[in-house]
Scaffold this active site. Sequence first.
Site, mmCIF file in Angstrom:
data_model
loop_
_atom_site.group_PDB
_atom_site.id
_atom_site.type_symbol
_atom_site.label_atom_id
_atom_site.label_comp_id
_atom_site.label_asym_id
_atom_site.label_seq_id
_atom_site.Cartn_x
_atom_site.Cartn_y
_atom_site.Cartn_z
ATOM 1 N N CYS A 41 0.747 -1.321 -0.008
ATOM 2 C CA CYS A 41 0.064 -0.065 0.105
ATOM 3 C C CYS A 41 0.829 1.332 -0.063
ATOM 4 O O CYS A 41 1.504 1.403 0.957
ATOM 5 C CB CYS A 41 -0.945 -0.045 1.030
ATOM 6 S SG CYS A 41 -1.761 1.477 1.623
ATOM 7 N N CYS A 76 0.213 3.878 2.726
ATOM 8 C CA CYS A 76 0.444 3.213 4.136
ATOM 9 C C CYS A 76 2.147 3.433 4.297
ATOM 10 O O CYS A 76 2.263 3.586 5.363
ATOM 11 C CB CYS A 76 0.402 1.791 4.093
ATOM 12 S SG CYS A 76 -1.358 1.380 3.852
#
Length: 97
Positions: free
Chosen positions: A25, A28
């Site tokens: 991600c 993230c």
Amino acid sequence: MTVNDFNSMVASGERCVVKMGASWCGPCKVLDKEIELLESEHPEVKGKIYIVDIEEHPDLAEELKIMSVPVCAFIGDGSYTLRKGLLARQGIFEWVK
């Protein structure tokens, strides 16, 4: 972090943040860097911010009904609130200080 670990943190009443994400991600990774900067700028928050990979702990993601990442659980006073998406490190700092 297991579901029991998370529940114990909530029950403790201590203010902390659990950031949940995944290695693939992009947002993230950006949030992880923000957390690193926060911890270097304010060493007193170390140990109050936890990073959890939901692929390594799918039981926790399922329990919290996490469908997309990143998600931060702001824990304190025996409860938690989930916040989705990128968050500014200042907001995280204000919560845990």
